[in-house]
Motif scaffolding. Structure first.
Motif, PDB file in Angstrom:
ATOM      1  N   SER A   1       0.859  -1.182   0.000  1.00  0.00           N
ATOM      2  CA  SER A   1       0.000   0.000   0.000  1.00  0.00           C
ATOM      3  C   SER A   1       0.901   1.239   0.000  1.00  0.00           C
ATOM      4  O   SER A   1       1.656   1.462   0.952  1.00  0.00           O
ATOM      5  CB  SER A   1      -0.891  -0.034   1.235  1.00  0.00           C
ATOM      6  OG  SER A   1      -1.567   1.177   1.346  1.00  0.00           O
ATOM      7  N   CYS A   2       0.852   1.991  -1.087  1.00  0.00           N
ATOM      8  CA  CYS A   2       1.847   3.061  -1.273  1.00  0.00           C
ATOM      9  C   CYS A   2       1.209   4.437  -1.424  1.00  0.00           C
ATOM     10  O   CYS A   2       0.084   4.584  -1.876  1.00  0.00           O
ATOM     11  CB  CYS A   2       2.667   2.795  -2.532  1.00  0.00           C
ATOM     12  SG  CYS A   2       3.648   1.301  -2.456  1.00  0.00           S
ATOM     13  N   TRP A   3       2.037   5.443  -1.091  1.00  0.00           N
ATOM     14  CA  TRP A   3       1.749   6.804  -1.530  1.00  0.00           C
ATOM     15  C   TRP A   3       2.411   6.965  -2.894  1.00  0.00           C
ATOM     16  O   TRP A   3       3.501   6.432  -3.118  1.00  0.00           O
ATOM     17  CB  TRP A   3       2.412   7.831  -0.600  1.00  0.00           C
ATOM     18  CG  TRP A   3       1.799   8.003   0.729  1.00  0.00           C
ATOM     19  CD1 TRP A   3       0.570   8.539   1.014  1.00  0.00           C
ATOM     20  CD2 TRP A   3       2.411   7.700   1.991  1.00  0.00           C
ATOM     21  NE1 TRP A   3       0.375   8.579   2.368  1.00  0.00           N
ATOM     22  CE2 TRP A   3       1.494   8.067   2.990  1.00  0.00           C
ATOM     23  CE3 TRP A   3       3.642   7.150   2.374  1.00  0.00           C
ATOM     24  CZ2 TRP A   3       1.751   7.908   4.350  1.00  0.00           C
ATOM     25  CZ3 TRP A   3       3.914   6.996   3.712  1.00  0.00           C
ATOM     26  CH2 TRP A   3       2.971   7.360   4.694  1.00  0.00           C
ATOM     27  N   LYS A   4       1.735   7.736  -3.723  1.00  0.00           N
ATOM     28  CA  LYS A   4       2.418   8.110  -4.978  1.00  0.00           C
ATOM     29  C   LYS A   4       2.888   9.549  -4.798  1.00  0.00           C
ATOM     30  O   LYS A   4       2.081  10.463  -4.681  1.00  0.00           O
ATOM     31  CB  LYS A   4       1.445   8.045  -6.163  1.00  0.00           C
ATOM     32  CG  LYS A   4       1.574   6.770  -6.974  1.00  0.00           C
ATOM     33  CD  LYS A   4       0.475   6.658  -8.008  1.00  0.00           C
ATOM     34  CE  LYS A   4       0.812   7.444  -9.256  1.00  0.00           C
ATOM     35  NZ  LYS A   4      -0.244   7.260 -10.278  1.00  0.00           N
ATOM     36  N   ILE A   5       4.204   9.710  -4.717  1.00  0.00           N
ATOM     37  CA  ILE A   5       4.742  11.040  -4.445  1.00  0.00           C
ATOM     38  C   ILE A   5       5.444  11.585  -5.693  1.00  0.00           C
ATOM     39  O   ILE A   5       6.314  10.920  -6.259  1.00  0.00           O
ATOM     40  CB  ILE A   5       5.780  10.982  -3.302  1.00  0.00           C
ATOM     41  CG1 ILE A   5       5.212  10.256  -2.083  1.00  0.00           C
ATOM     42  CG2 ILE A   5       6.327  12.374  -2.982  1.00  0.00           C
ATOM     43  CD1 ILE A   5       4.430  11.105  -1.146  1.00  0.00           C
ATOM     44  N   GLU A   6       5.028  12.774  -6.062  1.00  0.00           N
ATOM     45  CA  GLU A   6       5.692  13.408  -7.209  1.00  0.00           C
ATOM     46  C   GLU A   6       6.754  14.384  -6.722  1.00  0.00           C
ATOM     47  O   GLU A   6       6.492  15.219  -5.859  1.00  0.00           O
ATOM     48  CB  GLU A   6       4.665  14.160  -8.056  1.00  0.00           C
ATOM     49  CG  GLU A   6       5.275  14.785  -9.301  1.00  0.00           C
ATOM     50  CD  GLU A   6       4.294  15.682 -10.024  1.00  0.00           C
ATOM     51  OE1 GLU A   6       3.473  15.151 -10.804  1.00  0.00           O
ATOM     52  OE2 GLU A   6       4.347  16.915  -9.794  1.00  0.00           O
ATOM     53  N   THR A   7       7.948  14.234  -7.252  1.00  0.00           N
ATOM     54  CA  THR A   7       9.059  15.127  -6.905  1.00  0.00           C
ATOM     55  C   THR A   7       9.476  15.844  -8.180  1.00  0.00           C
ATOM     56  O   THR A   7       9.883  15.196  -9.136  1.00  0.00           O
ATOM     57  CB  THR A   7      10.258  14.291  -6.398  1.00  0.00           C
ATOM     58  OG1 THR A   7       9.775  13.392  -5.406  1.00  0.00           O
ATOM     59  CG2 THR A   7      11.349  15.165  -5.836  1.00  0.00           C
ATOM     60  N   SER A   8       9.325  17.178  -8.190  1.00  0.00           N
ATOM     61  CA  SER A   8       9.711  17.875  -9.425  1.00  0.00           C
ATOM     62  C   SER A   8      10.818  18.887  -9.143  1.00  0.00           C
ATOM     63  O   SER A   8      10.868  19.496  -8.069  1.00  0.00           O
ATOM     64  CB  SER A   8       8.494  18.566 -10.043  1.00  0.00           C
ATOM     65  OG  SER A   8       7.837  19.333  -9.079  1.00  0.00           O
ATOM     66  N   CYS A   9      11.709  19.034 -10.119  1.00  0.00           N
ATOM     67  CA  CYS A   9      12.841  19.946  -9.959  1.00  0.00           C
ATOM     68  C   CYS A   9      12.329  21.384  -9.910  1.00  0.00           C
ATOM     69  O   CYS A   9      11.402  21.741 -10.637  1.00  0.00           O
ATOM     70  CB  CYS A   9      13.816  19.797 -11.121  1.00  0.00           C
ATOM     71  SG  CYS A   9      14.532  18.160 -11.213  1.00  0.00           S
ATOM     72  N   LYS A  10      12.973  22.186  -9.084  1.00  0.00           N
ATOM     73  CA  LYS A  10      12.479  23.561  -8.905  1.00  0.00           C
ATOM     74  C   LYS A  10      12.819  24.464 -10.080  1.00  0.00           C
ATOM     75  O   LYS A  10      12.114  25.419 -10.339  1.00  0.00           O
ATOM     76  CB  LYS A  10      13.047  24.157  -7.613  1.00  0.00           C
ATOM     77  CG  LYS A  10      12.235  23.763  -6.401  1.00  0.00           C
ATOM     78  CD  LYS A  10      12.718  24.490  -5.155  1.00  0.00           C
ATOM     79  CE  LYS A  10      11.807  24.165  -3.973  1.00  0.00           C
ATOM     80  NZ  LYS A  10      12.400  24.589  -2.705  1.00  0.00           N
ATOM     81  N   ASN A  11      13.917  24.199 -10.759  1.00  0.00           N
ATOM     82  CA  ASN A  11      14.239  25.016 -11.927  1.00  0.00           C
ATOM     83  C   ASN A  11      14.995  24.191 -12.962  1.00  0.00           C
ATOM     84  O   ASN A  11      15.356  23.038 -12.721  1.00  0.00           O
ATOM     85  CB  ASN A  11      15.023  26.273 -11.531  1.00  0.00           C
ATOM     86  CG  ASN A  11      16.329  25.933 -10.829  1.00  0.00           C
ATOM     87  OD1 ASN A  11      17.091  25.081 -11.301  1.00  0.00           O
ATOM     88  ND2 ASN A  11      16.586  26.583  -9.700  1.00  0.00           N
TER      89      ASN A  11
END
Lengths: 754, 257
Positions: free
Chosen positions: B154-164
Motif C-alpha cells: 500500500s503506497c503513496w504516490k509522491i511526485e518530486t519535481s525539480c524547482k528550476n
C-alpha cells in the motif's frame, strides 16, 4: 481516312463526353499527389552504395545531420555564447534529435594536474577578456572541437543536430526556425543538411507549380490569341494542353510514384509541346476558311483532319520516342518523366485529332480575320530572309558546312570542361542559406562530404585499433580531408589525458587489450557512454571510421575513395565502405549512364524511324546529323558555361532529340514533294524554306516561349535546363533549315527523288 | 559523481513519519533516511542490456564509509577479465564536486578524474550518477498524488519535481513519481520523466532486507529506459553493514592493492 473523318464528326458527342470523363477520372489520382524532394530515395535500393550505407546505419543508427552555422566577428563573445547555450539546451530537450553537438555538448578530454578531465568545451561562459583568450587557446588544442565545431578564425560555430523525428521535413524546419527566432541575436545564421534541403526543395516544388503552371498557361493563351485572334484558337489548344497535363500528372500517383524536382518540368513541357498539334489544326482551319469561304464547318474539319493526320502522328511519334528514351534511365524521376510525358504527348496527339475536330463542328464558321492578311505582310519579311538564305545554301553549300564544322570544333573543345554534378547541392540558388552554409563548412570546417568505413572484429584489439589509427593519420595528410574520427582516435585522445607528455603511452593506442578496456572503463566513469556509440557498437565487435572531407567534383571523391581502398583493401577487418558521398557518386554515375543509354536509345530509334518514314537508310543518316550537331554542341556549351550534367540537364538530350527531329522531317517532306515537280535544288530549297521553313520557325518559337517559362523556376537547375533546351532547339532549327538543305544540295540523296 | 551510499541511498529521496497529515516532503525525507547507511561493504553484478537484449556484465566489489564530512567509496572491477583490478575511488563532499580516481592495472597508473556532469550514465548503464547520490531535498517540490497498491504494497504516490531548469539539467530529469510504502517508507518503484516531461525510465526496487541497524537495503534494482528499450540491473550478491577498512584504504596510493 474518310471513314475516320466520319467517325470524328459522327461520334463527336462520344468523343467529347469521353474526354470529359477522362478529366473526371484524372481528378481522383491528382488529389493524391505527394511530393518527394529526396532525390537519394529515387535511386534503386540494390545499388552497392545504398546497400553498404544501410548496413552501417543498421549498426550505428540513421545519420541525418542538420548543421546550423552561426557567423559573427567572434563566436566567443558573451552574447553569442549565451545564444548558442540556450539554443543547445532547447534542442537537447527536443525529442526530434538523438544528438546535439555544440560548444556546450562537445567534450573536452584533457589531462591536467595529474587528472583526466572530461568536460563540455565550454563549462562557463567567459566574462573577461583574459578568460575568453584562455578558452580560445584551449579550444585550439581540442581536436574534437577546433575546426569541427568552431572555425579556425573563431568567426563561425555550428550546432549539429541528428534528426530522428517522425515529423515531416517542413514541420521540423519550421520548429527549428521558430526556435532560432525565439532567441534572436546579431549572428547571421545559415543551415544545411538533407532535411533542410528536402524541406526547401519541397517548398519550391510547390511554389514552382503554383507560379509556373498558371503563368505558362497564360503566356500560351496570349501567344495563341496573337497567332489566331479567335476564341477557338485559344480555347481548343489550351484545353488539349490542360487535359494532357492532367493525364500526365495523374499517372504519377496512379503508378504509385511521387513528384520530384523534375516533376516541375512535366506541365511546362506539355505546354511547350502539346499545343503544337492543336496549333496546326487551327492554322489550317483559318487558312481553308480564308481560301474557301464557301466550305461548311464540317467540310473544313474533314479536310483539316485528313490533311494533318499524317504529319501530326509522325511528329508525335518521334517526340514520344525521343522522350520515351528516358524510360531506360536508372533514376526513377527521369524514368517517370519519360513515361508520363510520352503518354501525355500521345494523348495530346489523340485529342488534337479527335477532340479538336469534334469540338470544331459545334462552332460557327469564324470571320475571315483581317489579321490573316496582315500576317502576310509580316511574313513577307521572314520570306525575304528565307529566300536569301536558300539562295546562299544553293550557291555555297560547302562554305555552310565549313561554318558548321568550325562551330562544332570550337564547342567540342568545351567538352574538356564538361562536368558531371557530384551532388545535389546546386539544386538551390547560390545565395540560398543552404549553399552559404555549405561554403562556410567547406572553407572553415572539415567539409560537407562524408564516407564511413566499418570494421568488424574485436574492437578492443590493439592491433586493429593501431591499424585504424594508421589509416586515420594517412588520410589526414590529404588536404581535402577535414577530419577522421573513430574509436581509435578517441582512445588516442584519452591516452593523452591519461598519460603525460613524454610517457610511453602518451598519444598512442596502448599495446594490450586490457589497457584499452580500462581506458574505456575510465571514460564510462567520467564521460557519457553514448559518446562512443557513433563509433563502436554495444558488443565492441563493429566500429566505424567517419571521414569528413570537402569535394566539389567526382574526381576528388574518386581520389579519396581510391586512397581509402589503397590503404584498407587488404585489411581483414574491413567490412563495408559506405557514406552519403558514395551514394552521390553512384547517383552521378547513374545520371551519366542514364544519359548515355537514353541518348543512344533515342538517337537510334529516331534514326530508324527516319529510315522507315522515308524508306531510305540515307534519310536516317542525314536526318540524324542535326541531332548529333545539336547534342554535341549542347554538351560543348555546357562545358564552356560550366553547367554540369545533373539529374535535370540529363533529360535534355532525349527531349531535344524528340522535338528537334520534327524540323528535319518537315524539311525532308517538303524537299521531297518539291523535287517531284522540279529538278532544281535551288528552287526546291527556296520553296521549302518559305513554306515549311516558316512553319518550323513559328513552331520552334512557340516551343521556346513555352520552355522559357522555366526561367521563372525557383531552381537554378531548371533555369539552366531552360537555357540549354532553348539553345538545343535553336541548333536543331538552324541545322534543319541550313545544314540539311546544304548537305542535300551536295549529296543529292536518292530518297528525295523517289 | 556523488557515489555516497552508492546503490543504496540510490534514488530515494523521499521520507516522512507515520504521523497524521504528513507532507509529501516529510514522506520523502523518511524514505531517504530508512535506507541511509553510514558504512557498508558489498559485491554486486551490474548487467547492462541493449535494446536487442545483448548484455554486458560487470562484477564489482565496493566499500563505502564516512570519514568526517567526506563519504569515501572504493569500487573494484572483478569481471570481465579485461578490466579486472580496475579500481575507482570517490570522495563525496557535502558542498563541492566529488573527487574521483581510477587505477588501471594494465598500465599501472592511477588517474584522477574530474567531471561535473551528474545526469549522465553510471558506468555505461541506465542508472545515472544522479541516481547514485543523495540530492539536496530543497531542490525539489513534493506532492502527494494519490494512494495506490503496488505489488501488494500500500503506497503513496509522491511526485518530486525539480524547482528550476538548472536542477533539471543537473539531474537529467524534470520530475519523478515514487511509490513509497505506507508504514515502512520503502520505495518500490520510480518513474522518471525527461526534460520535456515525457516518461523516460522506470525503476523497480525489490528484495529489501532489514539490517541489524534497523535500516533497509534493496538487493535488486532494475532501470528500464522506455525510450530506447535498454535496461540495466543491479544485483547485490553480498552485503554487510559497516566496514572494517581503515581510512588509509581509501587513498589513491592504495588503489593498486
Amino acid at each position: 481516312m474518310i471513314n475516320k473523318e466520319i467517325f470524328v464528326i459522327k461520334y463527336k458527342w462520344f468523343i467529347i463526353i469521353s474526354t470529359l470523363l477522362i478529366i473526371v477520372a484524372c481528378i481522383f489520382p491528382l488529389m493524391k499527389t505527394t511530393i518527394n524532394s529526396d532525390l537519394m530515395s529515387y535511386l534503386p535500393d540494390d545499388i552497392p552504395s545504398k546497400i553498404n550505407n544501410d548496413k552501417i546505419e543498421k549498426v550505428f543508427g540513421k545519420s541525418d545531420p542538420l548543421l546550423i552555422v552561426f557567423e559573427t566577428d567572434d563566436v566567443l563573445k558573451e552574447s553569442t555564447l549565451k545564444r548558442i547555450q540556450t539554443l543547445s539546451k532547447e534542442f537537447n530537450r527536443m525529442k526530434d534529435f538523438d544528438m546535439v553537438i555544440s560548444l556546450f555538448d562537445t567534450k573536452n578530454i584533457k589531462g591536467e594536474y595529474g587528472a583526466m578531465i572530461v568536460d563540455p568545451v565550454i563549462k562557463r561562459i567567459p566574462k573577461s577578456e583574459s578568460r575568453r583568450e584562455k578558452l580560445r587557446a584551449e579550444i585550439k588544442t581540442n581536436e574534437l572541437a577546433y575546426k569541427l565545431i568552431v572555425s579556425d578564425d573563431f568567426r563561425y560555430t555550428v550546432i549539429i543536430l541528428n534528426s530522428v523525428t517522425d515529423k515531416t521535413d517542413i514541420e521540423l524546419m519550421s520548429i527549428i526556425t521558430e526556435l532560432l527566432d525565439k532567441y534572436p541575436g546579431n549572428e547571421s545564421i545559415s543551415i544545411n543538411g538533407q532535411a533542410y534541403l528536402r524541406a526547401e526543395a519541397n517548398d519550391k516544388i510547390s511554389r514552382d507549380f503554383m507560379v509556373l503552371l498558371p503563368i505558362g498557361m497564360l503566356i500560351m493563351a496570349i501567344f495563341l490569341w496573337f497567332s489566331f485572334k479567335e476564341k477557338r484558337g485559344v480555347l481548343l489548344p489550351t484545353f488539349v494542353v490542360a487535359i494532357s497535363i492532367m493525364i500526365a500528372m495523374a499517372l504519377i500517383p496512379l503508378f504509385g510514384w511521387q513528384l520530384s524536382v523534375i516533376g516541375v518540368l512535366i506541365p511546362i513541357m506539355m505546354i511547350a509541346i502539346a499545343n503544337d498539334y492543336g496549333i496546326h489544326f487551327i492554322a489550317k482551319y483559318q487558312e481553308l476558311n480564308a481560301k474557301h469561304p464557301d466550305m461548311t464547318m464540317n467540310e473544313i474539319t474533314k479536310d483539316v483532319t485528313s490533311y494533318l493526320k499524317k504529319p501530326v502522328i509522325l511528329t508525335g511519334i518521334t517526340t514520344i520516342v525521343g522522350i520515351g528514351g528516358l524510360v531506360t534511365h536508372v533514376m526513377l524521376p527521369a524514368k517517370q518523366m519519360g513515361v508520363v510525358t510520352s503518354v501525355g504527348v500521345a494523348f495530346a496527339v489523340l485529342l488534337s485529332l479527335t477532340f479538336i475536330p469534334a469540338s470544331m463542328t459545334f462552332f460557327k464558321k469564324g470571320k475571315i480575320l483581317k489579321s490573316f492578311s496582315e500576317n502576310q505582310t509580316k511574313i513577307g519579311f521572314l520570306n525575304k530572309l528565307l529566300v536569301k538564305l536558300s539562295a546562299i545554301i544553293a550557291k555555297r553549300p560547302r562554305q555552310i558546312i565549313y561554318i558548321f564544322v568550325s562551330f562544332i570544333i570550337i564547342v567540342i573543345l568545351g567538352l574538356s570542361h564538361f562536368k558531371i554534378a557530384s551532388d545535389f547541392d546546386s539544386i538551390l540558388p547560390e545565395k540560398h542559406s543552404y549553399n552559404i552554409s555549405l561554403n562556410i563548412a567547406n572553407k572553415h570546417f572539415g567539409g560537407t562530404k562524408n564516407i564511413s568505413v566499418m570494421f568488424e572484429g574485436d574492437m578492443k584489439d590493439p592491433e586493429i585499433l593501431k591499424r585504424m589509427n594508421y589509416y586515420e593519420q594517412q588520410l589526414e595528410k590529404m588536404p581535402e580531408i577535414g577530419s577522421v574520427n573513430s574509436i581509435a582516435s578517441m582512445i588516442r585522445i584519452m591516452s593523452r589525458a591519461i598519460n603525460d607528455p613524454g610517457e610511453e603511452f602518451y598519444d598512442k593506442i596502448p599495446d594490450s587489450r586490457e589497457a584499452i578496456a580500462q581506458y574505456l572503463a575510465l571514460y564510462s566513469m567520467s564521460g557519457d557512454p553514448e559518446d562512443f556509440e557513433d563509433f563502436v557498437d554495444f558488443d565492441y565487435t563493429k566500429a566505424v571510421m567517419l571521414i569528413q572531407y570537402k569535394a566539389d567534383d567526382i574526381k576528388t571523391i574518386n581520389k579519396i575513395v581510391d586512397k581509402i581502398n589503397l590503404l584498407m583493401n587488404d585489411d581483414e577487418n574491413l567490412s563495408v565502405i559506405g557514406g552519403t558521398s558514395l551514394i552521390d557518386k553512384d547517383i552521378s554515375r547513374a545520371i551519366a549512364t542514364g544519359q548515355r543509354d537514353s541518348l543512344i536509345f533515342a538517337f537510334f530509334a529516331i534514326m530508324i524511324l527516319l529510315m522507315i518514314i522515308f524508306k531510305s537508310k540515307t534519310a536516317g543518316l542525314i536526318g540524324s546529323i542535326p541531332l548529333l550537331f545539336a547534342l554535341v554542341s549542347t554538351f560543348g556549351i555546357m562545358g564552356w558555361t560550366g553547367i554540369e550534367l545533373n539529374i535535370v540537364t540529363a533529360l535534355l538530350s532525349s527531349i531535344s532529340i524528340g522535338l528537334g527531329v520534327d524540323y528535319t522531317i518537315h524539311i525532308f517532306w517538303r524537299l521531297k514533294s518539291e523535287l517531284k515537280t522540279t529538278d532544281s535544288y535551288s528552287e526546291a530549297i527556296s520553296t521549302s524554306l518559305r513554306t515549311s521553313g516558316r512553319g518550323i520557325i513559328i513552331n520552334a518559337f512557340s516551343v521556346i516561349v513555352g520552355f522559357s517559362i522555366l526561367f521563372l523556376s525557383a531552381f537554378p537547375l531548371i533555369q539552366y535546363f531552360a537555357f540549354l533546351i532553348i539553345i538545343s532547339i535553336l541548333l536543331c532549327l538552324v541545322s534543319a533549315l541550313i545544314l540539311i538543305p546544304a548537305i542535300c544540295v551536295l549529296t543529292k540523296p536518292k530518297f528525295l527523288k523517289k | 559523481m556523488k557515489t555516497k551510499k552508492n546503490l543504496i541511498a540510490i534514488i530515494l529521496i523521499i521520507s516522512t513519519t507515520m504521523g497524521f497529515a504528513q507532507t509529501a516532503k516529510e514522506i520523502s525525507e523518511k524514505a531517504s533516511n530508512v535506507i541511509d547507511m553510514e558504512a557498508m561493504e558489498m559485491s554486486l553484478t551490474l548487467k547492462i542490456y541493449n535494446a536487442k537484449g545483448r548484455v554486458r556484465v560487470r562484477q564489482i566489489t565496493m566499500a563505502s564509509k564516512s570519514f568526517g564530512q567526506i563519504n569515501k567509496t572504493i569500487m573494484k572491477f572483478i569481471a570481465p577479465a579485461d578490466v579486472k583490478g580496475t579500481s575507482i575511488l570517490v570522495f563525496d563532499y557535502e558542498k563541492k564536486d566529488d573527487d574521483m580516481w581510477i587505477y588501471m592495472p594494465a598500465i599501472r597508473k592511477t588517474r584522477r578524474i574530474i567531471s561535473s556532469e551528474k545526469g549522465k550514465s553510471f558506468m555505461g548503464s541506465e542508472f545515472t550518477n544522479a541516481d547514485m547520490s543523495k540530492p539536496n531535498m530543497d531542490n525539489f517540490n513534493y506532492k502527494i498524488l494519490s494512494s495506490e497498491t503496488y505489488n501488494g504494497h500500500s503506497c503513496w504516490k509522491i511526485e518530486t519535481s525539480c524547482k528550476n531548469e538548472d536542477i533539471e539539467d543537473k539531474n537529467g530529469y524534470s520530475k519523478r513519481i515514487a511509490w513509497i510504502e505506507k508504514g515502512t517508507y520503502l520505495c518500490y518503484k520510480i518513474k522518471f520523466y525527461d526534460l520535456s516531461g515525457e516518461l523516460h525510465k522506470v525503476q523497480s526496487i525489490k528484495q529489501y532486507k532489514k539490517q541489524a541497524n534497523g535500516k533497509y537495503f534493496a538487493f535488486y534494482m532494475e532501470m528500464k529506459n522506455k525510450q530506447n528499450d535498454r535496461k540495466s540491473q543491479m544485483i547485490i550478491n553480498k552485503f554487510q553493514i559497516g566496514s572494517k577498512l581503515p581510512e588509509s584504504s581509501f587513498t589513491p596510493a592504495m588503489m593498486d592493492k
